[in-house]
Design a protein around this motif. Sequence first.
Motif, PDB file in Angstrom:
ATOM      1  N   GLN A   1      46.094  43.510  43.870  1.00 59.52           N
ATOM      2  CA  GLN A   1      46.986  42.633  42.896  1.00 59.52           C
ATOM      3  C   GLN A   1      47.877  41.973  43.837  1.00 59.52           C
ATOM      4  OE1 GLN A   1      47.004  45.872  43.407  1.00 59.52           O
ATOM      5  NE2 GLN A   1      48.889  46.959  43.077  1.00 59.52           N
ATOM      6  N   TYR A   2      47.945  42.492  45.147  1.00 58.02           N
ATOM      7  CA  TYR A   2      48.992  41.620  46.027  1.00 58.02           C
ATOM      8  C   TYR A   2      48.417  40.929  47.155  1.00 58.02           C
ATOM      9  CZ  TYR A   2      52.820  43.892  43.589  1.00 58.02           C
ATOM     10  OH  TYR A   2      53.529  44.275  42.449  1.00 58.02           O
ATOM     11  N   GLY A   3      47.359  40.144  46.786  1.00 61.86           N
ATOM     12  CA  GLY A   3      46.469  39.388  47.815  1.00 61.86           C
ATOM     13  C   GLY A   3      45.005  39.534  47.973  1.00 61.86           C
ATOM     14  N   GLY A   4      44.571  40.352  47.117  1.00 57.66           N
ATOM     15  CA  GLY A   4      43.002  40.389  47.093  1.00 57.66           C
ATOM     16  C   GLY A   4      42.159  39.360  46.130  1.00 57.66           C
ATOM     17  N   PHE A   5      43.218  38.467  45.609  1.00 55.51           N
ATOM     18  CA  PHE A   5      42.453  37.419  44.794  1.00 55.51           C
ATOM     19  C   PHE A   5      43.500  36.184  44.878  1.00 55.51           C
ATOM     20  CE2 PHE A   5      44.162  40.483  41.556  1.00 55.51           C
ATOM     21  CZ  PHE A   5      44.903  39.374  40.869  1.00 55.51           C
ATOM     22  N   ASN A   6      43.084  35.006  44.846  1.00 53.32           N
ATOM     23  CA  ASN A   6      43.977  33.637  44.933  1.00 53.32           C
ATOM     24  C   ASN A   6      44.451  33.377  43.421  1.00 53.32           C
ATOM     25  OD1 ASN A   6      45.090  31.301  45.042  1.00 53.32           O
ATOM     26  ND2 ASN A   6      43.722  30.935  47.104  1.00 53.32           N
TER      27      ASN A   6
ATOM     28  N   ASP B   1      44.048  28.925  37.919  1.00 54.37           N
ATOM     29  CA  ASP B   1      44.404  27.948  36.985  1.00 54.37           C
ATOM     30  C   ASP B   1      44.513  28.546  35.606  1.00 54.37           C
ATOM     31  OD1 ASP B   1      43.042  24.976  35.142  1.00 54.37           O
ATOM     32  OD2 ASP B   1      45.258  25.356  36.314  1.00 54.37           O
ATOM     33  N   SER B   2      43.697  28.182  34.516  1.00 52.37           N
ATOM     34  CA  SER B   2      43.867  28.732  33.162  1.00 52.37           C
ATOM     35  C   SER B   2      43.093  29.796  33.033  1.00 52.37           C
ATOM     36  CB  SER B   2      43.125  27.664  32.431  1.00 52.37           C
ATOM     37  OG  SER B   2      41.945  27.222  32.522  1.00 52.37           O
ATOM     38  N   HIS B   3      42.261  30.237  34.217  1.00 53.06           N
ATOM     39  CA  HIS B   3      41.271  31.593  34.311  1.00 53.06           C
ATOM     40  C   HIS B   3      42.131  32.669  35.073  1.00 53.06           C
ATOM     41  CE1 HIS B   3      38.677  34.657  35.371  1.00 53.06           C
ATOM     42  NE2 HIS B   3      39.062  34.391  36.741  1.00 53.06           N
TER      43      HIS B   3
ATOM     44  N   GLY C   1      35.703  31.338  19.819  1.00 55.92           N
ATOM     45  CA  GLY C   1      35.740  30.029  19.600  1.00 55.92           C
ATOM     46  C   GLY C   1      36.092  29.233  20.810  1.00 55.92           C
ATOM     47  N   CYS C   2      37.004  28.255  20.580  1.00 54.58           N
ATOM     48  CA  CYS C   2      37.467  27.494  21.692  1.00 54.58           C
ATOM     49  C   CYS C   2      38.884  28.272  22.374  1.00 54.58           C
ATOM     50  CB  CYS C   2      37.849  26.136  21.409  1.00 54.58           C
ATOM     51  SG  CYS C   2      36.445  25.312  21.020  1.00 54.58           S
ATOM     52  N   GLY C   3      38.590  29.368  23.183  1.00 46.98           N
ATOM     53  CA  GLY C   3      39.482  29.863  24.087  1.00 46.98           C
ATOM     54  C   GLY C   3      40.193  31.167  22.913  1.00 46.98           C
ATOM     55  N   TRP C   4      39.842  31.618  21.889  1.00 48.99           N
ATOM     56  CA  TRP C   4      40.247  32.683  21.274  1.00 48.99           C
ATOM     57  C   TRP C   4      38.858  33.491  20.668  1.00 48.99           C
ATOM     58  CZ3 TRP C   4      45.202  33.706  20.084  1.00 48.99           C
ATOM     59  CH2 TRP C   4      46.267  32.775  20.329  1.00 48.99           C
ATOM     60  N   MET C   5      39.091  34.954  20.530  1.00 47.62           N
ATOM     61  CA  MET C   5      37.973  35.423  19.782  1.00 47.62           C
ATOM     62  C   MET C   5      38.531  35.424  18.130  1.00 47.62           C
ATOM     63  SD  MET C   5      37.628  36.455  22.792  1.00 47.62           S
ATOM     64  CE  MET C   5      38.674  37.781  23.434  1.00 47.62           C
TER      65      MET C   5
ATOM     66  N   GLY D   1      43.017  39.994  28.255  1.00 51.80           N
ATOM     67  CA  GLY D   1      42.490  39.691  29.834  1.00 51.80           C
ATOM     68  C   GLY D   1      43.337  40.622  30.758  1.00 51.80           C
ATOM     69  N   SER D   2      42.741  40.764  32.272  1.00 48.49           N
ATOM     70  CA  SER D   2      43.080  41.377  32.971  1.00 48.49           C
ATOM     71  C   SER D   2      42.650  41.098  34.226  1.00 48.49           C
ATOM     72  CB  SER D   2      42.824  43.160  32.643  1.00 48.49           C
ATOM     73  OG  SER D   2      41.334  43.307  32.950  1.00 48.49           O
ATOM     74  N   LEU D   3      43.508  41.657  35.179  1.00 50.63           N
ATOM     75  CA  LEU D   3      43.197  41.465  36.652  1.00 50.63           C
ATOM     76  C   LEU D   3      43.944  42.659  37.363  1.00 50.63           C
ATOM     77  CD1 LEU D   3      44.339  37.770  37.261  1.00 50.63           C
ATOM     78  CD2 LEU D   3      41.968  38.535  37.421  1.00 50.63           C
ATOM     79  N   ALA D   4      43.338  42.990  38.369  1.00 51.75           N
ATOM     80  CA  ALA D   4      43.943  44.218  38.927  1.00 51.75           C
ATOM     81  C   ALA D   4      45.446  43.907  38.985  1.00 51.75           C
ATOM     82  CB  ALA D   4      43.574  44.203  40.548  1.00 51.75           C
ATOM     83  N   GLY D   5      46.204  45.104  38.294  1.00 50.50           N
ATOM     84  CA  GLY D   5      47.595  45.012  38.217  1.00 50.50           C
ATOM     85  C   GLY D   5      48.311  44.460  36.937  1.00 50.50           C
TER      86      GLY D   5
END
Length: 163
Positions: free
Chosen positions: A23-28, A33-35, A83-87, A103-107
């Motif tokens: 969560q502190y540098g393992g991904f950019n 952006d919107s992802h 749909g377009c951006g929504w379940m 959504g989730s990412l590490a942390g």
Amino acid sequence: MPYYSIYTAPTVFDNSGKTVPTQYGGFNLENMDSHGAWLATAMDLTRFARIYDGGTSVLTAASIKQAFAKPETGINGNGWYYGCGWMVRPVTGGTGMNTWHDGSLAGTSTLLVRRYDGLAWAVLFDQRQEGSAPSYSDIDPALHTAANAVKTWPTGDLTSTYF
């Protein structure tokens, strides 16, 4: 506020190969952006959700209808679809729809919900389900149960009272 994760990864900030908490540098994050790169408070997310409540200068009624339109394929066995951006889940009886995105990412782990009855909420966590930790998916039905138990909601916008 710190973010928590059990994982580590090589840093993306330089070519050192140094291992860092994911969560502190393992991904950019900046390039996502919107992802996954949205940074917002729960209040900001619910404000964003409100633009889908009716035509605005940002979204017309036609574009909102298109965002929630049922696709020709990809309907989940439980009746919900993306749909377009929504379940989107049509509510029994055809009285509306519940829409959400998580959504989730590490942390981090988040959930934004818009209900057929006009309620909306967002929950934000500083960690996500990893390894044998409990799943955050239990929060969704618990929040619907809590909302259903409220018999009278305040009227008007109380934002300035609390924020």
